[in-house]
Design an enzyme around this catalytic site. Structure first.
Site, PDB file in Angstrom:
ATOM      1  N   ASP A 409       0.872  -1.160   0.000  1.00 12.65           N
ATOM      2  CA  ASP A 409       0.000   0.000   0.000  1.00 12.65           C
ATOM      3  C   ASP A 409       0.916   1.218   0.000  1.00 12.65           C
ATOM      4  OD1 ASP A 409      -2.530  -0.956  -0.061  1.00 12.65           O
ATOM      5  OD2 ASP A 409      -2.774  -1.083   2.098  1.00 12.65           O
ATOM      6  N   THR A 557      -2.230   1.507  -5.322  1.00 11.69           N
ATOM      7  CA  THR A 557      -2.757   2.711  -4.709  1.00 11.69           C
ATOM      8  C   THR A 557      -4.046   3.141  -5.384  1.00 11.69           C
ATOM      9  OG1 THR A 557      -2.322   5.056  -4.261  1.00 11.69           O
ATOM     10  CG2 THR A 557      -1.281   4.109  -6.206  1.00 11.69           C
ATOM     11  N   GLY A 558      -4.909   3.781  -4.638  1.00  7.36           N
ATOM     12  CA  GLY A 558      -6.138   4.329  -5.196  1.00  7.36           C
ATOM     13  C   GLY A 558      -5.910   5.676  -5.831  1.00  7.36           C
ATOM     14  N   LYS A 585      -7.401  -5.357  -5.167  1.00  5.91           N
ATOM     15  CA  LYS A 585      -6.126  -5.786  -4.590  1.00  5.91           C
ATOM     16  C   LYS A 585      -6.022  -7.307  -4.562  1.00  5.91           C
ATOM     17  CE  LYS A 585      -5.742  -1.632  -1.734  1.00  5.91           C
ATOM     18  NZ  LYS A 585      -5.775  -1.058  -0.374  1.00  5.91           N
ATOM     19  N   ASP A 604      -3.420  -2.116   5.826  1.00 10.51           N
ATOM     20  CA  ASP A 604      -3.589  -1.550   7.165  1.00 10.51           C
ATOM     21  C   ASP A 604      -5.046  -1.302   7.538  1.00 10.51           C
ATOM     22  OD1 ASP A 604      -4.138   0.503   5.471  1.00 10.51           O
ATOM     23  OD2 ASP A 604      -2.768   1.953   6.361  1.00 10.51           O
ATOM     24  N   ASP A 608      -8.377  -4.301   3.429  1.00 12.65           N
ATOM     25  CA  ASP A 608      -7.254  -5.081   2.913  1.00 12.65           C
ATOM     26  C   ASP A 608      -7.318  -6.541   3.359  1.00 12.65           C
ATOM     27  OD1 ASP A 608      -5.979  -2.872   1.649  1.00 12.65           O
ATOM     28  OD2 ASP A 608      -5.273  -2.195   3.597  1.00 12.65           O
TER      29      ASP A 608
END
Length: 717
Positions: A409, A557-558, A585, A604, A608
């Site tokens: 991430d 990443t978004g 993901k 985190d 996820d």
């Protein structure tokens, strides 16, 4: 957590489909399976016994309480047996003729051999009972292992030594019997403690639910079991109680503590028509709610199932010491009885051949092999914890040496996760920059997401009054919306704009590593807010270590393409995935695994969890308070990427120590057993019991010292 869309799962409404209840029936099944599914190197006979204990639990055991105590009782039992055995071993050693001859002193009490026999009998039957019980369990299953090997050695030593007390010629092995049982007891005590620690993931999940619910039936309130609840039931949640099922509030308001479910640190205010989550804790208000999800439909059930499956698949690697013990059992039996037969065929007295056989059998059960794995496990777990690495899955930790791809991430891991607003732009003349900030802050004031925190920080700096939102709603994976001052306001990610066919302004993205969120008012794009997140200085160092160890580093990443590329280029990553939604993901991990990569995933938050479970090694960073982190194999107390480097390298060192100890422990037997059998008799050399015992003890010491050296390995690059 870097994906802006992710924060809808950490917001006060927590999304639409967040069901987190677990029916008691499912929990009972989990408890029955827990010992098997959380074992990490523990032998099968002990697992079976621990499961038997678990099945004896009452209602509480079905909710993860009494069952947990049974594990503690097993550990306490081994501890007690060890101390009793150790106390009795001291006089056995002191009074043993073999020890006295070796150290050159003489102290024989009247009836010395009978005293030794009495003390050793207590040690054999009391201290050795778990191994004798384990032996019968292994034989019943047709899978001889460490328990069979230990039982065979102590039984042969005890009955042969007892025979020498009552007339058989030869030397006794009472001191060897006592030390062997004492060392094996402490080894299994250490091992079972590690199993208890590994089981806490499921224990925590199943214990989050209350035992009963207050169901409203007309004008009456009745207490019912969780499995009796059905969709549509109206339940009462009293102040301070745990919410028994997912539902919608039909009456009352209160603050709910959802920190153990969502990571949201402060209590969230809930009103009529808002969702509540099973497992969260009610505050001071009394609530009535309509049940929406129970049992298999609940999110918590899905998380438990996912953890179950992940642990099951990652525990298939059999314990090397158990396999070695299995083969040593066969070898010891063949060589032991073969030794007796050969010496008898050569015309030697039966007593001499029997002594040779007993020596072989006793030597075949190495003290070192029993401690080789448990000692390394105990030391590595303790040292890891001291360095901020909380190991939940031993197998995954030891297999971290295989990692070929590390998927990161961005926010809070490679970057500091400390967003600051860099630009506010309006694209609609009806709204000023200040108005864009003011309206968006209404939606962000209750969120702990770094982007939301950054926006609120800017609002406070500019002393802007935050308006109150109405009809707040989470747009799953893409943003949030609410009514503010009579207008419908949305704060969303770029993905939402693309889905709605809304053009993104050309100047929205700069070349800097900025994250941009867009503000829509009454369906039209009104402006956008850009925030920057500083890259951690440790990230570059960690990535160099990964590359030095031939590990590819990727980022998911978004954020938009430009931001992702900027971070990737600055850190020298091997690749990146931009504008990734939470569910994607898992797809990325799956794609990498299909290419033959051994994937480690870092995340985190609750979003996820699926990817962490899917990865070969799941690493949760900076989320020790989030129950979703239980799906990870390892939790890092800090979000420092260098800790991940330490983790991988220490995992390699741990595995190497295990292999070294196993080689040493079994290598001793390879040499000692033939010598004890008398293969060098023609040269005049036969390994005597006393010398064999000394070398066996030396082997144990070497294994213990080698395990201690592991403490020096952590943090070395």
């Amino acid at each position: 957590m870097e994906n802006y869309g992710d924060h809808v799962h950490n917001h006060k409404d927590n999304g639409k489909d967040r069901a987190k209840a677990e029916a008691s029936k499912k929990e009972a099944e989990l408890k029955d399976d827990l010992a098997e599914k959380t074992k990490h190197g523990h032998n099968k006979a002990m697992d079976h016994e621990m499961m038997d204990h678990d099945r004896q639990g009452d209602h509480e055991a079905r909710h993860g309480h009494a069952g947990h105590d049974h594990h503690k009782m097993m550990i306490a039992d081994f501890r007690k047996r060890f101390w009793v055995t150790l106390i009795l071993t001291i006089p056995i050693l002191f009074l043993s003729p073999m020890i006295q001859d070796f150290f050159g002193y003489e102290y024989l009490l009247p009836g010395n051999k009978y005293i030794l026999f009495a003390l050793s009998s207590v040690v054999y039957f009391y201290g050795g009972w778990p191994f004798l019980k384990g032996f019968f369990s292994e034989i019943k299953k047709g899978a001889p292992g460490m328990m069979t090997l230990i039982s065979m050695a102590i039984t042969v030593a005890y009955f042969y030594s007892s025979a020498t007390v009552f007339g058989l010629e030869g030397v006794d092995f009472f001191w060897e019997l006592a030390t062997l049982i004492a060392i094996m007891l402490v080894g299994h005590w250490i091992e079972m403690k590690s199993v208890l620690g590994a089981s806490k993931a499921l224990q925590l999940l199943v214990s989050m639910m209350p035992a009963e619910a207050h169901r409203i039936n007309g004008d009456e309130v009745e207490d019912v079991k969780l499995e009796s609840l059905e969709k549509g039931d109206i339940i009462l949640i009293k102040p301070g109680e745990k919410v028994p099922a997912d539902g919608i509030i039909v009456e009352g308001e209160s603050y709910l503590n959802e920190s153990m479910l969502t990571g949201e640190s402060k209590p969230v205010k809930k009103r009529t028509d808002q969702k509540i989550i099973g497992g969260s804790i009610n505050g001071n208000g009394s609530l009535k709610a309509k049940v929406e999800h129970t049992g298999k439909d609940s999110y918590l059930n899905k998380v438990i199932t996912m953890v179950e499956e992940a642990q099951k698949t990652k525990s298939k690697m059999q314990n090397l010491s158990d396999r070695a013990a299995k083969w040593l059992t066969y070898i010891a039996l063949v060589i032991g009885f073969g030794t007796l037969a050969v010496w008898l065929m050569l015309g030697f007295p039966f007593v001499y051949g029997l002594e040779r056989m007993v020596t072989v059998m006793v030597i075949a059960c190495p003290h070192a092999l029993g401690l080789a794995i448990p000692l390394v496990v105990a030391i590595s777990t303790a040292v890891s914890a001291q360095n901020g690495l909380l190991i939940r899955n031993r197998t995954a930790f030891e297999e971290s040496r295989k990692i070929s791809v590390l998927l990161f991430d961005k926010t809070g891991t490679l970057t500091k996760g400390d967003f600051g607003v860099t630009r506010i732009e309006s694209v609609d003349d009806k709204f000023s920059k200040e108005e864009i900030l003011r309206l968006s802050s209404a939606l962000e004031q209750s969120s702990e997401h770094p982007i939301a925190v950054g926006i609120i920080k800017k609002v406070k700096e500019d002393k802007v009054a935050i308006p109150n939102p109405e009809n707040f709603n989470a747009i799953t994976g893409k943003g949030v919306e609410a009514n503010v001052d009579g207008m419908q306001v949305k704060v969303v990610s770029p993905g939402y704009l693309r889905d709605e066919k809304i053009d993104i302004p050309e100047d929205a993205y700069s070349d800097a590593a900025e994250t941009v969120v867009f503000v829509l008012i009454d369906g039209n794009l009104a402006g956008y807010i850009a925030l920057a997140d500083e890259i951690r200085p440790e990230s570059a160092v960690a990535i160099k270590i990964f590359k030095k160890n031939n590990i590819k580093v990727l980022m998911a990443t978004g954020d938009n393409e430009k931001t992702a590329k900027a971070v990737s280029d600055k850190l020298g990553l091997d690749g990146y995935y931009a504008e990734v939604l939470p569910h994607q993901k898992v797809e990325i991990v799956d794609e990498l695994q299909n290419k033959g990569e051994f994937v480690a995933m870092t995340g985190d938050g609750v979003n996820d969890a699926p990817a962490l479970a899917k990865a070969d090694v799941g690493i949760a960073v900076g989320s020790g308070t989030d129950v979703a982190a239980e799906t990870a194999d390892i939790i890092l107390v800090n979000s420092n990427p260098q800790d991940i480097a330490n983790l991988i390298l220490f995992g390699k060192a741990t595995y190497n120590k295990m292999i070294q100890n196993l080689i040493w422990a079994t290598g001793y037997n390879v040499v000692a057993i033939p010598l004890a059998a008398g293969v060098l008799y023609s040269t005049g050399f036969v390994l005597g019991p006393a010398v064999a015992a000394v070398f066996m003890s030396l082997s144990t010491i070497i294994v213990a010292v080698n395990a201690q050296l592991l403490k020096r390995k952590i943090g070395k690059k």
